[in-house]
Scaffold this active site. Structure first.
Site, PDB file in Angstrom:
ATOM      1  N   GLY A 176       0.809  -1.218   0.000  1.00  0.00           N
ATOM      2  CA  GLY A 176       0.000   0.000   0.000  1.00  0.00           C
ATOM      3  C   GLY A 176       0.837   1.261   0.000  1.00  0.00           C
ATOM      4  N   GLY A 177       0.588   2.106   1.008  1.00  0.00           N
ATOM      5  CA  GLY A 177       1.303   3.381   1.100  1.00  0.00           C
ATOM      6  C   GLY A 177       2.812   3.195   1.200  1.00  0.00           C
ATOM      7  N   GLY A 411      14.186   9.969 -35.736  1.00  0.00           N
ATOM      8  CA  GLY A 411      13.739  10.569 -34.484  1.00  0.00           C
ATOM      9  C   GLY A 411      14.695  10.271 -33.345  1.00  0.00           C
ATOM     10  N   ALA A 412      15.344   9.118 -33.426  1.00  0.00           N
ATOM     11  CA  ALA A 412      16.261   8.734 -32.350  1.00  0.00           C
ATOM     12  C   ALA A 412      17.498   9.631 -32.345  1.00  0.00           C
ATOM     13  CB  ALA A 412      16.642   7.272 -32.484  1.00  0.00           C
TER      14      ALA A 412
HETATM   15  C1  HXC Z   1      -1.412  -2.809  11.554  1.00  0.00           C
HETATM   16  C2  HXC Z   1      -0.414  -4.742  10.867  1.00  0.00           C
HETATM   17  C3  HXC Z   1      -0.659  -4.411   9.526  1.00  0.00           C
HETATM   18  C4  HXC Z   1      -1.327  -3.182   9.256  1.00  0.00           C
HETATM   19  C5  HXC Z   1       0.369  -6.297   9.572  1.00  0.00           C
HETATM   20  N1  HXC Z   1       0.224  -5.909  10.847  1.00  0.00           N
HETATM   21  N2  HXC Z   1      -0.187  -5.418   8.759  1.00  0.00           N
HETATM   22  N3  HXC Z   1      -0.796  -3.940  11.859  1.00  0.00           N
HETATM   23  N4  HXC Z   1      -1.693  -2.420  10.295  1.00  0.00           N
HETATM   24  N5  HXC Z   1      -1.545  -2.767   8.016  1.00  0.00           N
HETATM   25  C6  HXC Z   1       0.763  -6.597  12.021  1.00  0.00           C
HETATM   26  C7  HXC Z   1       0.220  -8.011  12.197  1.00  0.00           C
HETATM   27  O1  HXC Z   1      -0.983  -7.986  12.905  1.00  0.00           O
HETATM   28  C8  HXC Z   1       1.355  -8.652  12.979  1.00  0.00           C
HETATM   29  O2  HXC Z   1       1.260  -8.259  14.327  1.00  0.00           O
HETATM   30  C9  HXC Z   1       2.591  -7.986  12.444  1.00  0.00           C
HETATM   31  O3  HXC Z   1       2.156  -6.765  11.834  1.00  0.00           O
HETATM   32  C10 HXC Z   1       3.281  -8.820  11.386  1.00  0.00           C
HETATM   33  O4  HXC Z   1       2.331  -9.163  10.396  1.00  0.00           O
HETATM   34  P1  HXC Z   1       2.233 -10.637   9.811  1.00  0.00           P
HETATM   35  O5  HXC Z   1       1.031 -10.691   8.972  1.00  0.00           O
HETATM   36  O6  HXC Z   1       2.372 -11.633  10.915  1.00  0.00           O
HETATM   37  O7  HXC Z   1       3.555 -10.685   8.915  1.00  0.00           O
HETATM   38  P2  HXC Z   1       3.784 -11.444   7.566  1.00  0.00           P
HETATM   39  O8  HXC Z   1       3.209 -12.807   7.597  1.00  0.00           O
HETATM   40  O9  HXC Z   1       5.240 -11.296   7.283  1.00  0.00           O
HETATM   41  O10 HXC Z   1       2.959 -10.621   6.456  1.00  0.00           O
HETATM   42  C11 HXC Z   1       3.309  -9.299   6.186  1.00  0.00           C
HETATM   43  C12 HXC Z   1       2.210  -8.648   5.303  1.00  0.00           C
HETATM   44  C13 HXC Z   1       0.830  -8.839   5.943  1.00  0.00           C
HETATM   45  C14 HXC Z   1       2.255  -9.308   3.918  1.00  0.00           C
HETATM   46  C15 HXC Z   1       2.597  -7.187   5.115  1.00  0.00           C
HETATM   47  O11 HXC Z   1       0.929  -8.486   7.320  1.00  0.00           O
HETATM   48  C16 HXC Z   1      -0.227  -7.996   5.317  1.00  0.00           C
HETATM   49  O12 HXC Z   1      -0.698  -8.305   4.208  1.00  0.00           O
HETATM   50  N6  HXC Z   1      -0.631  -6.912   5.986  1.00  0.00           N
HETATM   51  C17 HXC Z   1      -1.655  -6.020   5.506  1.00  0.00           C
HETATM   52  C18 HXC Z   1      -1.160  -5.159   4.404  1.00  0.00           C
HETATM   53  C19 HXC Z   1      -2.139  -4.080   4.022  1.00  0.00           C
HETATM   54  O13 HXC Z   1      -3.198  -4.387   3.455  1.00  0.00           O
HETATM   55  N7  HXC Z   1      -1.860  -2.814   4.422  1.00  0.00           N
HETATM   56  C20 HXC Z   1      -2.702  -1.709   4.154  1.00  0.00           C
HETATM   57  C21 HXC Z   1      -2.405  -1.189   2.761  1.00  0.00           C
HETATM   58  S1  HXC Z   1      -3.415   0.155   2.341  1.00  0.00           S
HETATM   59  P3  HXC Z   1       1.796  -9.164  15.522  1.00  0.00           P
HETATM   60  O14 HXC Z   1       1.342  -8.476  16.753  1.00  0.00           O
HETATM   61  O15 HXC Z   1       1.211 -10.527  15.326  1.00  0.00           O
HETATM   62  O16 HXC Z   1       3.287  -9.173  15.397  1.00  0.00           O
HETATM   63  C22 HXC Z   1      -2.458   1.499   2.572  1.00  0.00           C
HETATM   64  C23 HXC Z   1      -3.181   2.786   2.408  1.00  0.00           C
HETATM   65  C24 HXC Z   1      -2.365   3.849   1.834  1.00  0.00           C
HETATM   66  O17 HXC Z   1      -1.325   1.442   2.886  1.00  0.00           O
HETATM   67  C25 HXC Z   1      -2.440   3.769   0.373  1.00  0.00           C
HETATM   68  C26 HXC Z   1      -1.991   4.998  -0.242  1.00  0.00           C
HETATM   69  C27 HXC Z   1      -1.919   4.890  -1.724  1.00  0.00           C
END
Ligand code: HXC
Length: 521
Positions: A176-177, A411-412
């Site tokens: 995401g961001g 053109g190149a």
């Molecule tokens: C808060 C989060 C989080 C999030 C993960 N965690 N994503 N906490 N906000 N977005 C936490 C989990 O709960 C976990 O906490 C720890 O981080 C590690 O995550 P895991 O899933 O255990 O790790 P992993 O298996 O390595 O997977 C990593 C990951 C996955 C692929 C990044 O966590 C994931 O898909 N997260 C969501 C990604 C997402 O959708 N983000 C939002 C994008 S939208 P604990 O306590 O268990 O350690 C965005 C908006 C802005 O960013 C866009 C602007 C253009």
């Protein structure tokens, strides 16, 4: 100092130290172990490896999240990001390093504030900002506050673009961001096998489009350095990424107000380069490794190639000539015959603008028959993308030297920075040819009727091709009209390039007033 004051002070400093240690422990031993098991460093280890020894000064150590709603009972020491400044090769840089062991390095409002504070400080003091990204994106628990945090970062990425160098390392699964901020910076470096960049992950993709894809296939370093062009470099691991960033910075000034740092060299400025003649084949169609030509010409054969695996029909990168850092743009006859296509145009235009932003002279080496023909290219907008190169060269006010090695057609010819497009000096080897088209193509168009009417079409065609070659397959037609400043002996190329760079050292090129240009994106 009275005893009771002393013990009171000791208590306070002990508490301060304990609070600091809690922050430094990050997300705890288990999560740190997981990080190491994946071959990744922790946020603090990365900063140590990046900076000169013992130069890191941390800022915002005790910042905490806002503690509202879903975050009320959540512990996030240091807000999941380490920020501050230090030195690289003795020069100041600002840095933020996201800590995946704390809520997956996700970005909340205060996490963002820590980052924007060092970004602001970098710009106020004129120093590069380096982001070590290891983040799951917007912190879900913080809702719109997290999105707003990203907005504040993106806004600065854009406003500070071209002010100070902004460099992004991708060192984990960035979502995401966490990928749009790097995409707004000057350079993106990824670690192989442990870093990913995507807007929506494999699970969301599966549920929406039913496509099955792994993290690596979706957004690993191979995808982004070869296919999408989102990342400029990959390195084998975190340490490799951080080493690469140190090397990258050695070519860049601290800010747009400065010139890039000179590095004295023991490579003689007038060193002859006769070996070039055995690399570049006189037959216009025979490919050769342009990268070898570049290495022979530059100081100590050091060419720091950027985007080495993306759009390989054009080469771009940094090098030094007589100690002066320069940007090199060169056609690569070994790939797609060195033609310009959409990706090559994007790659080169972006690089030219980077050089111009940070005062690096541009040396362009030309061997190109034209833009890549094809329906797919036309429909995907080669006109729009190719125009970026024309625009970027014309817009750039840094010293620009063009060397025509072999062919420069159509053109190149213009897209590779001819004199009309603003080159300060155009040099050519005796092997070069400047024309609208190659001999065969030109003959088939201009003499079509004559060839068709001939009783011996093949003989007529060959004779016309020969005529055309005699006229245009040399640099003298163009040089005679002032489009080429000098035709030089290839073995003296290095000396000529350095001499012209010196002459252009204090070049200034004022432009008419405008708010900003409107490059075709
Ligand atoms: C808060 C989060 C989080 C999030 C993960 N965690 N994503 N906490 N906000 N977005 C936490 C989990 O709960 C976990 O906490 C720890 O981080 C590690 O995550 P895991 O899933 O255990 O790790 P992993 O298996 O390595 O997977 C990593 C990951 C996955 C692929 C990044 O966590 C994931 O898909 N997260 C969501 C990604 C997402 O959708 N983000 C939002 C994008 S939208 P604990 O306590 O268990 O350690 C965005 C908006 C802005 O960013 C866009 C602007 C253009």
């Amino acid at each position: 100092m009275p005893d009771d004051t002393l013990s009171w002070m000791n208590e306070l400093t002990a508490e301060m130290e304990e609070r600091r240690k809690r922050v430094e422990r990050g997300g705890g031993e288990a999560r740190v172990r997981k990080q190491h098991k994946l071959g990744k460093m922790t946020a603090r280890e990365r900063i140590c490896a990046l900076l000169d020894q013992d130069t890191f000064v941390e800022l915002g150590v005790f910042v905490e999240h806002l503690g509202v709603e879903m975050m009320r009972d959540v512990d996030a020491p240091g807000e999941g990001v380490v920020t501050g400044y230090g030195k690289i090769d003795g020069r100041t840089v600002f840095v933020f390093s996201q800590d995946f062991t704390i809520l997956g390095g996700s970005l909340g409002k205060m996490h963002a504030q820590k980052i924007t504070k060092v970004m602001d400080a970098a710009v106020r003091t004129g120093a590069p900002i380096i982001g070590l990204n290891d983040s799951a994106g917007a912190r879900i628990q913080e809702g719109v506050d997290a999105l707003s945090g990203y907005g504040e970062v993106f806004y600065r990425n854009a406003i500070y673009s071209g002010v100070v160098p902004q460099i992004s390392a991708i060192l984990g699964p960035c979502a995401g961001g966490a990928v749009y901020s790097p995409a707004l910076t000057d350079f993106v470096v990824m670690a192989q096998g442990s870093s990913y960049m995507f807007i929506t992950g494999p699970e969301v993709i599966r549920s929406v489009t039913k496509e099955e894809v792994t993290f690596e296939e979706l957004g690993g370093s191979e995808v982004h350095t070869r296919l999408s062009g989102v990342a400029h470099f990959e390195a084998e691991d975190d340490a490799g990424v951080l080493r690469l960033i140190r090397r990258l910075l050695s070519y860049l000034p601290q800010s747009a107000r400065e010139k890039p740092p000179l590095r004295p060299t023991d490579d003689p400025e007038a060193r002859e380069t006769p070996e070039l003649l055995s690399i570049v084949h006189p037959d216009q169609r025979r490919p050769y490794p342009m990268v070898d030509v570049i290495r022979i010409l530059v100081d100590n054969a050091e060419f720091f190639e950027i985007h080495p695996d993306f759009a390989r029909n054009i080469l771009v990168g940094f090098a030094r000539l007589g100690g002066q850092p320069v940007g090199v743009v060169a056609n690569n006859p070994r790939h797609l015959a060195g033609t310009l296509n959409i990706d090559a145009s994007d790659k080169a235009a972006r690089f030219i603008r980077t050089c111009d932003s940070f005062n690096l002279p541009i040396v362009t080496l030309v061997d190109v028959t034209g833009f890549l023909p094809g329906v797919a290219q036309e429909h995907a907008g080669i006109i729009r993308h190719g125009a970026k190169m024309l625009y970027a060269y014309a817009e750039a006010t840094v010293p620009k030297i063009t060397l025509i090695i072999r062919k420069s057609y159509g053109g190149a010819y213009l897209a590779m920075n001819s004199v009309d497009m603003g080159a300060d000096v155009v040099l050519a080897w005796p092997t070069s040819a400047v024309a609208v088209l190659g001999a065969e193509g030109a003959t088939d168009i201009v003499y079509r009727r004559e060839i068709q009417a001939s009783r011996t079409p093949e003989v007529t065609r060959n004779s016309r091709i020969e005529d055309y070659r005699r006229k245009f397959d040399n640099p003298y037609w163009a040089a005679g009209r002032g489009y080429i400043d000098d035709v030089i002996d290839p073995k003296d190329t290095r000396r000529h390039l350095i001499r012209h760079l010196r002459m252009l050292e204090n070049k200034e090129e004022p432009r008419p007033f405008k708010k900003h240009g409107n490059i075709p994106l």
